[in-house]
Every structure is written in C-alpha cells, then in structure tokens.
Design a protein around this motif. Structure first.
Motif, PDB file in Angstrom:
ATOM      1  N   ALA A   1       1.097  14.797   0.939  1.00 42.66           N
ATOM      2  CA  ALA A   1       1.903  13.719   0.826  1.00 42.66           C
ATOM      3  C   ALA A   1       2.731  13.413   2.031  1.00 42.66           C
ATOM      4  CB  ALA A   1       2.768  13.327  -0.152  1.00 42.66           C
TER       5      ALA A   1
ATOM      6  N   PHE B   1       0.724   4.682  -2.413  1.00 38.27           N
ATOM      7  CA  PHE B   1       0.876   5.789  -2.009  1.00 38.27           C
ATOM      8  C   PHE B   1       1.909   6.622  -2.990  1.00 38.27           C
ATOM      9  CE2 PHE B   1       2.086   9.212   0.759  1.00 38.27           C
ATOM     10  CZ  PHE B   1       0.729   9.944   0.825  1.00 38.27           C
TER      11      PHE B   1
ATOM     12  N   PHE C   1      -4.168   4.525   5.202  1.00 40.66           N
ATOM     13  CA  PHE C   1      -4.283   5.590   4.354  1.00 40.66           C
ATOM     14  C   PHE C   1      -5.392   6.559   4.314  1.00 40.66           C
ATOM     15  CE2 PHE C   1      -0.291   3.818   2.949  1.00 40.66           C
ATOM     16  CZ  PHE C   1       0.434   4.966   2.591  1.00 40.66           C
ATOM     17  N   PHE C   2      -6.515   5.976   4.315  1.00 41.25           N
ATOM     18  CA  PHE C   2      -8.002   6.341   4.186  1.00 41.25           C
ATOM     19  C   PHE C   2      -8.072   7.478   5.269  1.00 41.25           C
ATOM     20  CE2 PHE C   2     -12.506   6.020   5.056  1.00 41.25           C
ATOM     21  CZ  PHE C   2     -12.964   7.045   4.289  1.00 41.25           C
TER      22      PHE C   2
ATOM     23  N   ILE D   1       0.812  19.522  -2.988  1.00 43.40           N
ATOM     24  CA  ILE D   1       0.980  17.665  -2.965  1.00 43.40           C
ATOM     25  C   ILE D   1       2.037  17.331  -1.902  1.00 43.40           C
ATOM     26  CG2 ILE D   1       1.357  16.034  -4.509  1.00 43.40           C
ATOM     27  CD1 ILE D   1       0.428  17.680  -6.902  1.00 43.40           C
TER      28      ILE D   1
ATOM     29  N   THR E   1      -9.861   1.935  -0.861  1.00 45.61           N
ATOM     30  CA  THR E   1     -10.375   2.442   0.283  1.00 45.61           C
ATOM     31  C   THR E   1     -11.922   1.881   0.662  1.00 45.61           C
ATOM     32  OG1 THR E   1      -9.436   4.593  -0.308  1.00 45.61           O
ATOM     33  CG2 THR E   1     -11.183   4.542   1.505  1.00 45.61           C
TER      34      THR E   1
ATOM     35  N   VAL F   1       0.859  -1.248  -0.029  1.00 45.39           N
ATOM     36  CA  VAL F   1       0.047   0.168  -0.105  1.00 45.39           C
ATOM     37  C   VAL F   1       0.692   1.140  -0.022  1.00 45.39           C
ATOM     38  CG1 VAL F   1      -0.531   0.108   2.515  1.00 45.39           C
ATOM     39  CG2 VAL F   1      -2.018   1.182   1.090  1.00 45.39           C
ATOM     40  N   TYR F   2       1.803   1.285   0.356  1.00 40.11           N
ATOM     41  CA  TYR F   2       2.869   2.341   0.703  1.00 40.11           C
ATOM     42  C   TYR F   2       3.301   2.659  -0.590  1.00 40.11           C
ATOM     43  CZ  TYR F   2       3.090   2.272   5.806  1.00 40.11           C
ATOM     44  OH  TYR F   2       2.538   2.289   6.978  1.00 40.11           O
TER      45      TYR F   2
ATOM     46  N   VAL G   1       1.269   9.766  -5.502  1.00 41.42           N
ATOM     47  CA  VAL G   1       1.831  11.324  -5.328  1.00 41.42           C
ATOM     48  C   VAL G   1       2.882  11.576  -6.471  1.00 41.42           C
ATOM     49  CG1 VAL G   1       3.450  12.358  -3.715  1.00 41.42           C
ATOM     50  CG2 VAL G   1       1.542  11.070  -2.750  1.00 41.42           C
TER      51      VAL G   1
END
Lengths: 127, 565
Positions: free
Chosen positions: B25, A39, B48-49, B21, A82, A35-36, A43
């Motif tokens: 982040a 992410f 993360f959510f 951003i 999510t 999951v990282y 980004v």
C-alpha cells in the motif's frame, strides 16, 4: 481492555466510513468519486480481513466472511476501473462509474453487517 | 476441533500478511503521488494500475527495467526504497510460513487430522491395535493377510516409520500417540459403528489395563483383547470383562504341558495355528524325567507350574533367589557356568529350559548344557526378535518367543473365533481321538499348514443355500464338501466344528442337515474356500450338487428345455 479488539474495531469502522465516503455522491459522476479514497478503502478492507484470520469464535468466523465479501466486491470494482481507464481506451465514463459504485455499494452493505455484528458482540459481553 | 491446524496457520500468518499489505500500500501510494515525466519530458503521474504493476515486479525482484516508460529520478528513488521494504516483507512472510510448516506441534496436528479423517472414512469392520512393537507388527501383518482392516496407535514414531516401510498391500492409518489416553482411542475410531475390537499389546501392563477399561466403557459392544505379563493384571483385566487375556508365558507353558501330556493333541494345536502355507510343524516329543529350569522369573514359574501338573520333577537354578521368591532347594547361580549346571545334576536331567531375560545368557546356558549332556531336550526363551538367526543356529527343540506366541494366539481369537472353541473342546478328548484326527487331517492337508475359515449360513453370506432351503429342499453338510465342478470329487477340506446356537459339535458328520444361523469352521488347502464360496452363492451349482443334473442357464435355454419336456 483488549488491544487486539481495539485495533480490529478501528480498522473495521475505518473500512466502513471510508467505503461510505467513497460511495457518497452521484453514482454516475466520476468527479464525485476519488481514486485515492478507493485505494484506501481496498487496503483497509484487506487489513481488516487479515486481522480476523484464525478467529475460532462463531462471530469471528462470520466477521471474516463479511470482510471477504467486501474484499471480493472491491477487487471486482478495481478491475472494472483499471480496465476502463487503461485498457478499453474509453476512460472512466459515467456508465463505468455506475458499475464501480454499485459494487462499492455492495461492499458497503457487507461492511455495515460487520459493524453491526461487532456492536452486537460487544453489547453481549456486558461487564 | 477439526480445523485446529487451519486456524493455527491463519492466526500465525496474520502479522506477515499485514506487513505485506502495508508494504504494498505504501509503495503503490508513493509511486502514484510522486511526479514522473512522459516521453516528451512533460510532468505526468502514474495511475494506480501502473504503480501496482511496477511494485509487483519490483517486489519480486524480477527487474523488468523501466516499464511502462522511463522513470523520473524521484520515482527511481522511491522504487529503490519500495524494493527494500517489499523484499523484506516477502522474506518475512515466506520465512514465517516455512517456520510454521516445520513446526513439530503443527505437523503433529496435521498428521492427527489426517489420521482422524482416514479413520472416519473406513467403511469396513476394523480393529484398533495399540502398540506396534514386535507383537503388534506381526499381528498387523497377519491381520492384513487375513483381509482384516486395522488402525494402529503407537507412542514411538520410529516404530511407525517401520510400519510405513513395511510395504503392506493396504494403507494402515497410524497415530503417533499415547494409547492410554481416551481421546486418542476415540480418534482411532473406538466409538465408530464399524469398530469391532481393540487389542492392547503395549509393553506396559498398566497401559494395557487403561486401554482395556477405556474400550469396555466407551464401547461395550466390542471385543477387548489384552496382553498381560503378571497374574495381578490378568485378574484385574478379567474383573471388568475383558474378552481375552493373553499371558505369553502361561500360554507357552501350557503348550509345553500339552506336548508332554499328549504330543498328538499338541500337534493339532500347532498345525491349526501355524501360518497358512508354511510347512506343517513336526511332532514334538518332550521327554518325561527331571527338568532343569534356569531362571525363576515369570517365565520360569509358569513352566515349573506346567511341569508339576504333569508330575515331573524340576531343579531350579536362579541367580537372585530372594527377589524371585524361589523355593529353598534352589541352586544359586546363572546357569551359564558348567559348575552350576553340574550342581543341578544336568547329566541326569532329560531337558533344560533357559528362561532368563537375557538372550546371551540363555544361549550360553544351552551351549554349555549340551556339552555336558548331548541328549537334553533344549528349550530357550528368546527375548529379542533381532536374535532370530542366533536361536535358529542353536538348533533348539523349542524356542519361546514372546511376540510369536502372542501374535498366534491373538490371530486365532480375532481372525477365526471358532478355532478357540474347537481347541477347547478338542482338549477334552482322549489321546486316541487326537491320533485319529491327525490321521484324518494329514492326507487332506498335504504337508502344508491349512487355511482356516468359517462359513455362516445367513441370507447375506450364503444366499443360494438360503434360497434352496426356502424351497423346502434339504441341504446337508456333504454338499459343502463336494467340488462344485464335479460332485464325485471331494474338496480338500475338513469341517472341524459346527456352531448351532449355543451348541458346539466337534467334527460334524457329513449327512448333517444345515440350518439357518449355523456356523461351520473348516480347515483345508489354499483355494478351497473360494470354491465353496461358489457353491454358497450359486443356486445352479447347489441343484447340480444335490441332484446331479445340470440346470439350463439363461432364459432362452430354459424355455427351450421346458418346451422339449
């Protein structure tokens, strides 16, 4: 050397490699996909998009378009993730992971197109 | 380029967006990594959510409290740091956006884009008006009253603000910029198929020249009208085929000469060029004798020339004879003092022209001269439109106001092109003819300045006439003068001129048969043109006007009548 070009190339290649890294592995196995890393892909992709804002050349415009495509698919994947993890209560099942990976795969193709365009542009201006 | 403004915005928003951003982040990632505790005090990490959710409400300083559950102290520390980072990023982004929107260069770009878009969307014939000064504003207003579309270019933003406050019934696209730049003229639609004319009405002759030649070269098909202050410019403009050149001083002087020569002819001019709906101008009778001219500038020279043509003697008063190249016998002085006027033998003169370029001096000359000789015919030049009230109060016989002279001349040219032809022909007629026309016009017009319009006999503009003629029947001018509701009644209008090919016929007779391609100039009362329009478009009405019988309308009624016969 144009520092702007260096920064943009850096981010667009980083987006591609991260995307590829996340994509790698069995598509329906949640353990193979971090999951990282996802992410980071999201980004970096957003940054690459913003870096192409206001570009007036033809290539610049197409690069902005491909970046936007990648963003769109990655954001869709983030929503799926999510929803599965927090809202549906089922958790990230192999089926959900499959969906996420296919979306990330789409974004990967868009990123490949970006890099190919970038290479073509650079090779065109031989100096 | 079309989207320059958009590109500029996007480009300038790069840095703020990147900062946003990055701030998000880092904050989210930190919040996910930092360990928290769940309700039972066991270590638990945020997803993360939830991290995104927390940062979202923290960054906008909404401050919902500790949601979704109580934070650990490590998380609290990180959220505090994140709050400062993200709020600064937001402030920066919003600040950058607002600065950019207030940026004058960008705003000009946006207004230019909007202007170009409005011009592109115009789908009626339109004229480009360069210069929205005193003249420009009068011309724009009257053209819109005549249902002509216009586009305005003006260098001074303040003048354009006045245009916006003018409260015109239609929107007028306006560009703030230099009209002598070809790029601005092209943006104003110079090369568009609907563009039918360009009017150079700027103060500066050089600018007008540039506009006229740009119009001539970039779109040779359109009408180019320019104003000129000096004869040099006039010659220059004429050399490359400017359609009409208007010199306000010469025009005015020419009118004065006409009034001296034939007051009736002058009255015809005034009547036909007056603003429709206003009371008819009265007859002007300038006396013959010696005239005193104060000021020997461009205006003074033009008036002197006209008076000389009428064999009238003049006495010139000029403050600076060297600069203006005045003749030897000039009286030096401003004319505002009684001494100078007496030296010019004002008590023996019949008229005075106060023609300096200073309104206060002109009024002073007039007042002083009137005291010395109350019978004088008073003519003054008004330089500034703001002094209307003063010149009105001075009760002058004739006021020369540059913008008024220009605008009326231009309107006659643009709105009713045949009027110029008519006036040119009329001027060649004798005094008796003018007297006759006045007697003919007076009862029809009823004391109100007439509407002027042109009827063109074509398939598009008068389909019924065309259809009627194709069936082999005759249609004479008389039928256009009959009331479509009652053929015994006459419409309150007069055909002034018939245009057939290159021929021009003054006051065509009623039994003249109308042909395809004819153009007829009418003058008449308000509303008559609308009635004529019905005749031109309705075959039943034409049948009624020609034969006197009413045709049955509608299929059923027509069949019924046919069977009965």
């Amino acid at each position: 050397m144009n520092i702007e070009k260096v920064i943009f190339s850096f981010f667009i290649v980083l987006a591609l490699t991260l995307n590829f890294g996340f994509f790698l592995g069995e598509s329906d196995n949640p353990n193979h996909h971090n999951v990282y890393e996802f992410f980071a892909v999201l980004v970096v992709n957003l940054i690459a998009t913003v870096l192409k804002f206001g570009e007036r050349t033809q290539t610049g415009a197409v690069l902005l378009a491909t970046s936007l495509v990648a963003d769109l698919e990655l954001i869709a994947a983030a929503f799926v993730w999510t929803y599965a993890a927090n809202i549906s209560g089922t958790g990230v099942t192999p089926e959900v992971m499959g969906t996420i990976i296919s979306l990330a795969g789409g974004a990967l193709v868009a990123n490949i197109v970006s890099v190919v365009l970038l290479v073509l542009e650079i090779s065109a201006q031989r100096r | 380029m079309k989207n320059t403004a958009l590109f500029l915005i996007l480009r300038r928003m790069r840095a703020p967006l990147l900062m946003l951003i990055a701030a998000y982040a880092v904050s989210i990632l930190g919040l996910v990594i930092i360990p928290g505790v769940d309700a039972d005090g066991l270590p638990q990490q945020l997803g993360f959510f939830h991290a995104f959710y927390i940062i979202t409400y923290t960054a906008t300083t909404t401050g919902f409290g500790e949601l979704p559950g109580p934070f650990s102290d490590a998380q609290r520390l990180w959220i505090t740091i994140s709050l400062y980072i993200s709020v600064i990023a937001w402030l920066y982004a919003i600040g950058a956006l607002i600065t950019m929107l207030r940026d004058s260069a960008l705003r000009q770009l946006i207004s230019q884009n909007r202007f170009a878009g409005q011009v592109r969307r115009l789908n009626d014939p339109f004229h480009i008006i360069c210069g929205y000064g005193d003249t420009g504003s009068v011309v724009v207003k009257s053209m819109i009253d005549n249902k002509l579309a216009v586009v305005v270019i003006e260098r001074d933003q303040e003048r354009l603000n006045e245009l916006m406050l003018e409260n015109l019934p239609v929107h007028v696209p306006a560009l703030c910029g230099d009209a002598s730049l070809p790029g601005n003229l092209i943006m104003a639609g110079l090369k568009q198929p609907y563009c039918c004319g360009i009017l150079a009405l700027c103060r500066d002759d050089q600018v007008n020249l540039k506009i006229a030649i740009t119009g001539r070269l970039l779109n040779p098909g359109i009408k180019v009208v320019s104003r000129a202050q000096t004869h040099d410019t006039e010659d220059n403009l004429a050399s490359f085929g400017t359609d009409a050149i208007i010199n306000p001083f010469d025009t005015f002087a020419d009118r004065l000469a006409l009034a001296l020569h034939s007051p009736d002819m002058h009255m015809i001019y005034e009547w036909l060029k007056a603003i429709p709906g206003t009371p008819l101008p009265e007859r002007l009778n300038p006396p013959h004798g010696t005239w005193v001219l104060c000021g020997y500038g461009r205006f003074g020279k033009a008036v002197q020339h006209s008076l000389e043509l009428e064999h009238l003697s003049t006495v010139i008063i000029e403050n600076d004879p060297e600069k203006t190249q005045a003749p030897k016998n000039v009286i030096v002085g401003r004319g505002t003092e009684a001494v100078t006027l007496k030296a010019a033998r004002i008590e023996k003169a019949v008229g005075i022209v106060a023609g300096t370029d200073d309104d206060a001096n002109n009024l002073s000359i007039i007042v002083t001269a009137r005291e010395l000789n109350p019978k004088l015919f008073l003519v003054a030049r008004q330089n500034d439109r703001d002094n209307d009230a003063l010149f009105e109060a001075a009760r002058l016989d004739l006021v020369m106001q540059r913008s008024r002279v220009l605008s009326r001349q231009i309107l006659a040219l643009i709105a009713v092109p045949l009027l110029s032809d008519f006036l040119a022909l009329a001027r060649k007629q004798n005094k008796e003819w003018a007297q006759g026309l006045i007697d003919y016009l007076r009862p029809v017009l009823g004391g109100v300045a007439p509407d002027l319009w042109t009827v063109t006999v074509t398939k598009e503009e008068s389909p019924a006439v065309e259809e009627w003629r194709e069936s082999g029947k005759k249609f004479s001018l008389l039928h256009l003068l009959q009331d479509p509701y009652d053929r015994e009644q006459r419409l309150q209008c007069i055909p002034l001129l018939l245009q057939r090919g290159k021929d021009r016929q003054l006051l065509p007779s009623e039994d003249l048969e109308i042909q395809v391609g004819d153009g007829i100039l009418f003058c008449g009362r308000d509303g008559v043109a609308a009635r004529q329009f019905r005749t031109l478009h309705n075959r039943q009405i034409i049948h009624y006007l020609v034969t006197g019988e009413t045709l049955p309308e509608g299929i059923v009624w027509r069949r019924f009548v046919a069977r009965k016969n």
